[in-house]
Scaffold this motif. Structure first.
Motif, PDB file in Angstrom:
ATOM      1  N   PHE A  71     -83.818 -17.462  -7.822  1.00 15.75           N
ATOM      2  CA  PHE A  71     -84.088 -17.800  -6.699  1.00 15.75           C
ATOM      3  C   PHE A  71     -83.045 -19.180  -6.121  1.00 15.75           C
ATOM      4  O   PHE A  71     -82.004 -19.149  -6.741  1.00 15.75           O
ATOM      5  N   ASP A  72     -83.862 -19.633  -4.614  1.00 16.04           N
ATOM      6  CA  ASP A  72     -82.540 -20.595  -4.025  1.00 16.04           C
ATOM      7  C   ASP A  72     -83.242 -21.647  -3.637  1.00 16.04           C
ATOM      8  O   ASP A  72     -82.824 -22.402  -2.362  1.00 16.04           O
ATOM      9  N   VAL A 101     -80.229 -18.890 -10.469  1.00 18.10           N
ATOM     10  CA  VAL A 101     -79.819 -19.569  -9.309  1.00 18.10           C
ATOM     11  C   VAL A 101     -79.222 -19.151  -8.641  1.00 18.10           C
ATOM     12  O   VAL A 101     -78.044 -19.271  -8.654  1.00 18.10           O
ATOM     13  N   LEU A 102     -79.815 -19.248  -7.541  1.00 19.63           N
ATOM     14  CA  LEU A 102     -78.828 -18.348  -5.958  1.00 19.63           C
ATOM     15  C   LEU A 102     -78.341 -19.647  -4.887  1.00 19.63           C
ATOM     16  O   LEU A 102     -79.141 -19.047  -3.891  1.00 19.63           O
ATOM     17  N   GLY A 103     -78.726 -21.065  -5.980  1.00 13.43           N
ATOM     18  CA  GLY A 103     -78.730 -21.613  -4.542  1.00 13.43           C
ATOM     19  C   GLY A 103     -77.641 -22.165  -3.356  1.00 13.43           C
ATOM     20  O   GLY A 103     -78.085 -22.639  -1.827  1.00 13.43           O
ATOM     21  N   ASN A 104     -76.713 -21.118  -3.082  1.00 17.77           N
ATOM     22  CA  ASN A 104     -76.352 -21.961  -2.044  1.00 17.77           C
ATOM     23  C   ASN A 104     -75.216 -22.971  -1.748  1.00 17.77           C
ATOM     24  O   ASN A 104     -75.417 -23.389  -0.800  1.00 17.77           O
ATOM     25  N   GLY A 105     -74.930 -23.380  -2.419  1.00 15.46           N
ATOM     26  CA  GLY A 105     -74.234 -25.065  -2.192  1.00 15.46           C
ATOM     27  C   GLY A 105     -75.237 -25.997  -2.508  1.00 15.46           C
ATOM     28  O   GLY A 105     -75.846 -26.743  -2.060  1.00 15.46           O
ATOM     29  N   ALA A 106     -76.788 -25.570  -2.191  1.00 12.36           N
ATOM     30  CA  ALA A 106     -78.241 -26.289  -2.456  1.00 12.36           C
ATOM     31  C   ALA A 106     -78.349 -26.825  -3.524  1.00 12.36           C
ATOM     32  O   ALA A 106     -77.781 -26.631  -4.766  1.00 12.36           O
ATOM     33  N   GLU A 107     -79.335 -27.725  -3.502  1.00  9.78           N
ATOM     34  CA  GLU A 107     -79.314 -28.627  -4.899  1.00  9.78           C
ATOM     35  C   GLU A 107     -81.086 -28.004  -5.374  1.00  9.78           C
ATOM     36  O   GLU A 107     -81.692 -28.061  -3.855  1.00  9.78           O
ATOM     37  N   ASN A 108     -81.350 -27.470  -6.236  1.00  2.00           N
ATOM     38  CA  ASN A 108     -82.340 -27.048  -6.905  1.00  2.00           C
ATOM     39  C   ASN A 108     -83.307 -27.695  -7.245  1.00  2.00           C
ATOM     40  O   ASN A 108     -82.334 -28.097  -8.834  1.00  2.00           O
ATOM     41  N   SER A 160     -74.275 -23.837  -6.486  1.00  2.00           N
ATOM     42  CA  SER A 160     -75.545 -24.685  -6.610  1.00  2.00           C
ATOM     43  C   SER A 160     -75.258 -25.627  -7.715  1.00  2.00           C
ATOM     44  O   SER A 160     -74.689 -25.953  -8.222  1.00  2.00           O
ATOM     45  N   THR A 161     -76.208 -26.555  -7.336  1.00  2.00           N
ATOM     46  CA  THR A 161     -76.747 -28.022  -8.087  1.00  2.00           C
ATOM     47  C   THR A 161     -77.739 -27.733  -8.988  1.00  2.00           C
ATOM     48  O   THR A 161     -79.197 -27.672  -7.718  1.00  2.00           O
ATOM     49  N   LEU A 162     -78.274 -27.745 -10.521  1.00  2.00           N
ATOM     50  CA  LEU A 162     -79.563 -26.701 -10.459  1.00  2.00           C
ATOM     51  C   LEU A 162     -79.638 -28.326 -11.591  1.00  2.00           C
ATOM     52  O   LEU A 162     -79.082 -28.890 -12.119  1.00  2.00           O
ATOM     53  N   ILE A 163     -81.284 -29.115 -10.954  1.00  2.00           N
ATOM     54  CA  ILE A 163     -81.297 -30.673 -11.479  1.00  2.00           C
ATOM     55  C   ILE A 163     -82.884 -30.115 -12.529  1.00  2.00           C
ATOM     56  O   ILE A 163     -83.615 -28.954 -11.972  1.00  2.00           O
ATOM     57  N   ASP A 178     -71.191 -20.898 -13.190  1.00  3.35           N
ATOM     58  CA  ASP A 178     -69.853 -20.452 -12.357  1.00  3.35           C
ATOM     59  C   ASP A 178     -70.222 -20.957 -11.059  1.00  3.35           C
ATOM     60  O   ASP A 178     -71.014 -20.634 -10.095  1.00  3.35           O
ATOM     61  N   ALA A 179     -68.580 -21.858 -11.022  1.00  2.00           N
ATOM     62  CA  ALA A 179     -68.522 -22.886  -9.995  1.00  2.00           C
ATOM     63  C   ALA A 179     -69.918 -23.030  -9.541  1.00  2.00           C
ATOM     64  O   ALA A 179     -70.003 -23.526  -8.330  1.00  2.00           O
ATOM     65  N   SER A 180     -70.412 -24.240 -10.343  1.00  2.00           N
ATOM     66  CA  SER A 180     -71.554 -24.287  -9.945  1.00  2.00           C
ATOM     67  C   SER A 180     -72.034 -26.399 -11.380  1.00  2.00           C
ATOM     68  O   SER A 180     -71.212 -25.943 -12.065  1.00  2.00           O
ATOM     69  N   THR A 181     -73.602 -26.574 -10.804  1.00  2.00           N
ATOM     70  CA  THR A 181     -73.307 -27.643 -11.814  1.00  2.00           C
ATOM     71  C   THR A 181     -74.742 -27.659 -12.052  1.00  2.00           C
ATOM     72  O   THR A 181     -76.249 -27.317 -11.348  1.00  2.00           O
ATOM     73  N   VAL A 182     -74.930 -28.230 -13.564  1.00  2.00           N
ATOM     74  CA  VAL A 182     -76.345 -28.307 -14.293  1.00  2.00           C
ATOM     75  C   VAL A 182     -76.429 -29.741 -14.329  1.00  2.00           C
ATOM     76  O   VAL A 182     -75.901 -29.924 -14.833  1.00  2.00           O
ATOM     77  N   VAL A 183     -77.475 -30.681 -13.516  1.00  2.00           N
ATOM     78  CA  VAL A 183     -78.247 -31.888 -14.074  1.00  2.00           C
ATOM     79  C   VAL A 183     -78.986 -32.284 -14.580  1.00  2.00           C
ATOM     80  O   VAL A 183     -80.036 -31.690 -14.381  1.00  2.00           O
TER      81      VAL A 183
END
Length: 183
Positions: A35-36, A55-62, A79-82, A96-101
């Protein structure tokens, strides 16, 4: 996609946003949910112990809202997964090149499955912001011919000091332990 009834996934699915308001979401086999957008389990828990959440957010917050349990979580594409409530991973967490908050009131729980403890891999600057809980289930069987149940815990914990374990897990036999003299 809004789900108001029981759904059993038999193959991989892709979607933007998923809202699970009633019923249950389960997987008949090993499936991947890609999902994105956001995922919400507002009326129930989403227990998918054999599923991969990608998660494939393409730079978005999810957002992950509600109580979720999955085998693997992959977060990529900057992506940023919150995590708003609770997310349990029993197999592997790949960032991978992303952030989990992880919100202060939320929980990211790393558990185990039939193959062992959940693993974590952060590549290309992948990071986790917030607290992560590692749940270990230790069998209460004595080692060797000892009447005392003794378990040795050997896990890689980045940035954890012995003083943070004191009180949570009985420690002995070294300076700074609950009982530095040993047993």
């Amino acid at each position: 996609m809004v789900v108001n009834h029981d759904v059993v996934m038999a193959s991989d699915v892709e979607f933007s946003t998923l809202v699970l308001s009633e019923g249950a979401l389960s997987a008949a086999t090993d499936v991947t949910l890609t999902f994105d957008g956001d995922i919400h389990a507002t009326g129930t828990n989403a227990q998918l112990p054999n599923a991969t959440l990608h998660v494939l957010g393409n730079g978005a917050e999810n957002l992950v809202v509600g109580n979720w349990a999955v085998r693997e979580l992959h977060v990529s594409n900057e992506s940023t997964l919150i995590i708003h409530d609770s997310l349990e991973v029993n197999g592997h967490l790949q960032i991978d090149a992303s952030t989990v908050v992880v919100y202060p009131s939320a929980q990211l729980l790393l558990t185990e499955n039939e193959f062992g403890r959940a693993t974590v891999m952060r590549t290309d600057g992948g990071s986790v912001e917030g607290l992560v809980t590692r749940q270990l289930i230790l069998p209460a069987t004595p080692n060797r011919n000892m009447s005392l149940v003794e378990q040795r815990i050997a896990i890689g914990l980045e940035g954890v000091q012995v003083s943070e374990l004191v009180g949570d897990i009985p420690t002995w036999g070294f300076a700074g332990a609950d009982d530095p003299s040993g047993f």
